[in-house]
Motif scaffolding. Sequence first.
Motif, PDB file in Angstrom:
ATOM      1  N   VAL A 156      51.647  38.143  52.645  1.00  0.00           N
ATOM      2  CA  VAL A 156      52.460  38.962  53.391  1.00  0.00           C
ATOM      3  C   VAL A 156      52.279  39.137  54.805  1.00  0.00           C
ATOM      4  CG1 VAL A 156      53.554  41.528  53.442  1.00  0.00           C
ATOM      5  CG2 VAL A 156      52.973  40.414  51.339  1.00  0.00           C
ATOM      6  N   LYS A 157      51.066  39.304  55.281  1.00  0.00           N
ATOM      7  CA  LYS A 157      50.590  39.471  56.462  1.00  0.00           C
ATOM      8  C   LYS A 157      51.209  38.163  57.523  1.00  0.00           C
ATOM      9  CE  LYS A 157      47.050  42.886  56.378  1.00  0.00           C
ATOM     10  NZ  LYS A 157      45.272  43.254  56.565  1.00  0.00           N
ATOM     11  N   GLU A 158      50.767  37.061  56.813  1.00  0.00           N
ATOM     12  CA  GLU A 158      51.037  35.795  57.478  1.00  0.00           C
ATOM     13  C   GLU A 158      52.540  35.495  57.622  1.00  0.00           C
ATOM     14  OE1 GLU A 158      48.992  34.064  59.114  1.00  0.00           O
ATOM     15  OE2 GLU A 158      47.192  35.077  58.462  1.00  0.00           O
ATOM     16  N   VAL A 172      49.275  46.377  55.012  1.00  0.00           N
ATOM     17  CA  VAL A 172      50.078  45.825  53.999  1.00  0.00           C
ATOM     18  C   VAL A 172      49.597  46.689  52.566  1.00  0.00           C
ATOM     19  CG1 VAL A 172      51.115  44.310  52.539  1.00  0.00           C
ATOM     20  CG2 VAL A 172      51.135  44.112  55.045  1.00  0.00           C
ATOM     21  N   THR A 173      50.193  47.018  51.879  1.00  0.00           N
ATOM     22  CA  THR A 173      49.841  47.422  50.567  1.00  0.00           C
ATOM     23  C   THR A 173      51.115  47.125  49.651  1.00  0.00           C
ATOM     24  OG1 THR A 173      51.060  49.795  50.666  1.00  0.00           O
ATOM     25  CG2 THR A 173      48.596  49.553  51.165  1.00  0.00           C
ATOM     26  N   ILE A 174      50.433  46.787  48.101  1.00  0.00           N
ATOM     27  CA  ILE A 174      51.500  46.215  47.153  1.00  0.00           C
ATOM     28  C   ILE A 174      51.187  47.248  46.147  1.00  0.00           C
ATOM     29  CG2 ILE A 174      52.077  44.508  45.808  1.00  0.00           C
ATOM     30  CD1 ILE A 174      51.187  42.483  47.722  1.00  0.00           C
ATOM     31  N   GLU A 175      52.142  47.788  45.536  1.00  0.00           N
ATOM     32  CA  GLU A 175      51.852  48.779  44.245  1.00  0.00           C
ATOM     33  C   GLU A 175      53.293  48.833  43.629  1.00  0.00           C
ATOM     34  OE1 GLU A 175      51.975  53.061  46.565  1.00  0.00           O
ATOM     35  OE2 GLU A 175      50.035  52.220  45.872  1.00  0.00           O
ATOM     36  N   ASN A 176      53.198  49.070  42.204  1.00  0.00           N
ATOM     37  CA  ASN A 176      54.664  49.133  41.469  1.00  0.00           C
ATOM     38  C   ASN A 176      55.456  48.270  41.921  1.00  0.00           C
ATOM     39  OD1 ASN A 176      53.373  51.362  40.305  1.00  0.00           O
ATOM     40  ND2 ASN A 176      53.803  52.999  41.972  1.00  0.00           N
ATOM     41  N   GLU A 177      54.964  46.931  42.113  1.00  0.00           N
ATOM     42  CA  GLU A 177      55.895  45.888  42.468  1.00  0.00           C
ATOM     43  C   GLU A 177      56.916  46.080  43.762  1.00  0.00           C
ATOM     44  OE1 GLU A 177      58.828  46.054  39.120  1.00  0.00           O
ATOM     45  OE2 GLU A 177      57.290  44.893  37.736  1.00  0.00           O
ATOM     46  N   THR A 178      56.345  46.799  44.632  1.00  0.00           N
ATOM     47  CA  THR A 178      56.784  47.131  45.990  1.00  0.00           C
ATOM     48  C   THR A 178      55.700  46.850  47.021  1.00  0.00           C
ATOM     49  OG1 THR A 178      58.238  48.875  45.348  1.00  0.00           O
ATOM     50  CG2 THR A 178      57.739  48.839  47.420  1.00  0.00           C
ATOM     51  N   VAL A 179      56.292  46.048  48.154  1.00  0.00           N
ATOM     52  CA  VAL A 179      55.380  45.804  49.384  1.00  0.00           C
ATOM     53  C   VAL A 179      55.764  46.803  50.341  1.00  0.00           C
ATOM     54  CG1 VAL A 179      55.005  44.242  51.018  1.00  0.00           C
ATOM     55  CG2 VAL A 179      55.257  43.312  48.636  1.00  0.00           C
ATOM     56  N   LYS A 180      54.551  47.375  50.876  1.00  0.00           N
ATOM     57  CA  LYS A 180      55.005  48.431  51.855  1.00  0.00           C
ATOM     58  C   LYS A 180      54.096  47.617  53.233  1.00  0.00           C
ATOM     59  CE  LYS A 180      55.255  52.595  48.761  1.00  0.00           C
ATOM     60  NZ  LYS A 180      54.673  53.726  48.697  1.00  0.00           N
ATOM     61  N   ILE A 181      55.385  47.751  54.064  1.00  0.00           N
ATOM     62  CA  ILE A 181      54.391  47.057  55.533  1.00  0.00           C
ATOM     63  C   ILE A 181      54.898  48.147  56.575  1.00  0.00           C
ATOM     64  CG2 ILE A 181      54.961  45.441  57.177  1.00  0.00           C
ATOM     65  CD1 ILE A 181      56.285  43.731  55.141  1.00  0.00           C
ATOM     66  N   GLU A 182      53.495  48.739  57.115  1.00  0.00           N
ATOM     67  CA  GLU A 182      53.447  49.696  57.977  1.00  0.00           C
ATOM     68  C   GLU A 182      53.635  48.918  59.407  1.00  0.00           C
ATOM     69  OE1 GLU A 182      50.312  52.773  57.924  1.00  0.00           O
ATOM     70  OE2 GLU A 182      50.389  52.362  55.759  1.00  0.00           O
ATOM     71  N   LEU A 183      54.529  49.263  60.248  1.00  0.00           N
ATOM     72  CA  LEU A 183      54.776  48.763  61.424  1.00  0.00           C
ATOM     73  C   LEU A 183      54.353  49.575  62.734  1.00  0.00           C
ATOM     74  CD1 LEU A 183      58.666  47.592  61.237  1.00  0.00           C
ATOM     75  CD2 LEU A 183      56.505  46.084  60.720  1.00  0.00           C
ATOM     76  N   PRO A 184      53.903  48.745  63.375  1.00  0.00           N
ATOM     77  CA  PRO A 184      53.490  49.776  64.825  1.00  0.00           C
ATOM     78  C   PRO A 184      54.586  50.520  65.785  1.00  0.00           C
ATOM     79  CG  PRO A 184      53.403  47.369  65.490  1.00  0.00           C
ATOM     80  CD  PRO A 184      53.696  47.508  63.733  1.00  0.00           C
ATOM     81  N   GLU A 185      54.231  51.378  66.360  1.00  0.00           N
ATOM     82  CA  GLU A 185      55.221  52.144  67.202  1.00  0.00           C
ATOM     83  C   GLU A 185      56.240  51.312  68.037  1.00  0.00           C
ATOM     84  OE1 GLU A 185      54.201  55.571  69.098  1.00  0.00           O
ATOM     85  OE2 GLU A 185      53.098  56.648  67.310  1.00  0.00           O
ATOM     86  N   ASP A 212      59.640  43.045  43.601  1.00  0.00           N
ATOM     87  CA  ASP A 212      61.064  43.320  43.684  1.00  0.00           C
ATOM     88  C   ASP A 212      61.518  44.123  44.971  1.00  0.00           C
ATOM     89  OD1 ASP A 212      61.231  42.105  41.099  1.00  0.00           O
ATOM     90  OD2 ASP A 212      60.369  44.218  39.904  1.00  0.00           O
ATOM     91  N   LYS A 213      60.710  44.769  45.623  1.00  0.00           N
ATOM     92  CA  LYS A 213      61.348  45.473  46.577  1.00  0.00           C
ATOM     93  C   LYS A 213      60.258  45.472  47.906  1.00  0.00           C
ATOM     94  CE  LYS A 213      62.750  49.601  45.445  1.00  0.00           C
ATOM     95  NZ  LYS A 213      62.719  51.013  45.191  1.00  0.00           N
ATOM     96  N   VAL A 214      60.983  45.457  49.063  1.00  0.00           N
ATOM     97  CA  VAL A 214      60.124  45.432  50.248  1.00  0.00           C
ATOM     98  C   VAL A 214      60.271  46.487  51.193  1.00  0.00           C
ATOM     99  CG1 VAL A 214      59.610  44.123  52.479  1.00  0.00           C
ATOM    100  CG2 VAL A 214      59.822  42.932  50.418  1.00  0.00           C
ATOM    101  N   ALA A 215      59.478  47.151  51.537  1.00  0.00           N
ATOM    102  CA  ALA A 215      59.787  48.583  52.455  1.00  0.00           C
ATOM    103  C   ALA A 215      59.088  48.468  53.809  1.00  0.00           C
ATOM    104  CB  ALA A 215      59.315  49.812  51.767  1.00  0.00           C
ATOM    105  N   PHE A 216      59.731  48.612  54.827  1.00  0.00           N
ATOM    106  CA  PHE A 216      59.202  48.837  56.015  1.00  0.00           C
ATOM    107  C   PHE A 216      58.930  50.159  56.536  1.00  0.00           C
ATOM    108  CE2 PHE A 216      61.137  44.732  55.973  1.00  0.00           C
ATOM    109  CZ  PHE A 216      60.224  43.910  56.518  1.00  0.00           C
ATOM    110  N   ILE A 217      57.796  50.555  56.936  1.00  0.00           N
ATOM    111  CA  ILE A 217      57.379  52.019  57.161  1.00  0.00           C
ATOM    112  C   ILE A 217      57.254  52.227  58.731  1.00  0.00           C
ATOM    113  CG2 ILE A 217      55.685  53.800  56.925  1.00  0.00           C
ATOM    114  CD1 ILE A 217      54.907  52.653  54.312  1.00  0.00           C
ATOM    115  N   GLU A 218      57.842  52.987  59.414  1.00  0.00           N
ATOM    116  CA  GLU A 218      57.828  53.172  60.906  1.00  0.00           C
ATOM    117  C   GLU A 218      57.206  54.533  60.972  1.00  0.00           C
ATOM    118  OE1 GLU A 218      60.947  52.061  63.029  1.00  0.00           O
ATOM    119  OE2 GLU A 218      61.421  50.233  61.994  1.00  0.00           O
ATOM    120  N   THR A 219      56.078  54.509  61.636  1.00  0.00           N
ATOM    121  CA  THR A 219      55.511  56.131  61.767  1.00  0.00           C
ATOM    122  C   THR A 219      55.198  56.445  63.336  1.00  0.00           C
ATOM    123  OG1 THR A 219      54.011  56.023  59.729  1.00  0.00           O
ATOM    124  CG2 THR A 219      53.422  57.369  61.198  1.00  0.00           C
ATOM    125  N   PHE A 220      55.653  57.507  63.690  1.00  0.00           N
ATOM    126  CA  PHE A 220      55.529  57.861  65.253  1.00  0.00           C
ATOM    127  C   PHE A 220      54.651  59.147  65.365  1.00  0.00           C
ATOM    128  CE2 PHE A 220      59.457  55.683  64.632  1.00  0.00           C
ATOM    129  CZ  PHE A 220      59.160  54.845  65.685  1.00  0.00           C
TER     130      PHE A 220
END
Length: 231
Positions: A156-158, A172-185, A212-220
């Motif tokens: 995923v990172k590549e 990057v974390t993968i759980e429950n068939e979902t990829v979560k990608i934490e983006l920088p600010e 089955d799912k890809v989520a992008f997480i943006e944290t400020f």
Amino acid sequence: MVEKGKLVKVSYDGYVEGKLFDTTNEELAKKEGIYNPAVVYGPVAIFAGEGQILPGLDEVILEMDVGEEREVVLPPEKAFGKRDPSKIKLVPISEFKKRGIQPIKGLTVYIDNIPGKIVSVNSGRVLVDFNHELAGKEVKYRIKIEEVVENKEDIVKEIVKMYVPRLTDVNVTIENETVKIELPEFAPFIPNIERFKMAIANEILKRLEDVDKVAFIETFERKKENMEKTE
């Protein structure tokens, strides 16, 4: 040998007529005078045998093992293609005026997102060569397969770096068939980031069958200096 479709990281140096024109080695690029500060140097990740690199290199990668290094000479048809006379076109000077460009011989321009080099300017018409600048030339490459990426989080990172090279260290974390990608600010300020996110998600879903799912997480976060001012 490397299996087709596997994600591999390769390093390479490309030469034409004895001169270096492309490399993944930052120090070599500086030494040979072709360093580009906009380029992210280091081994690049590609899916082997899927047309993400020159055809001749794509073929040889499928014949190599991890850690192996080879020198290969590629004819034009397996490198940047043969020169095509039909790609040398007359473009009205008005097209350049619309874009606020002063046509000058030797200048690289983009017409309909296709790069071309101005060959001549004469009588209100501009002759532009849309062939790749190395079309018709034999090239030599030193190529090495550094590793095959197997870990799903690393894949995923590549993939993220393929589309946005500046995003070199996402979580990057993968759980429950979902990829979560934490983006920088700073991610929202990257041009075309929403289009890239869609492309990244599609690539991940294509490559990882159990996702089955890809989520992008943006944290400020509140900056420490701001907290100190309010105290």
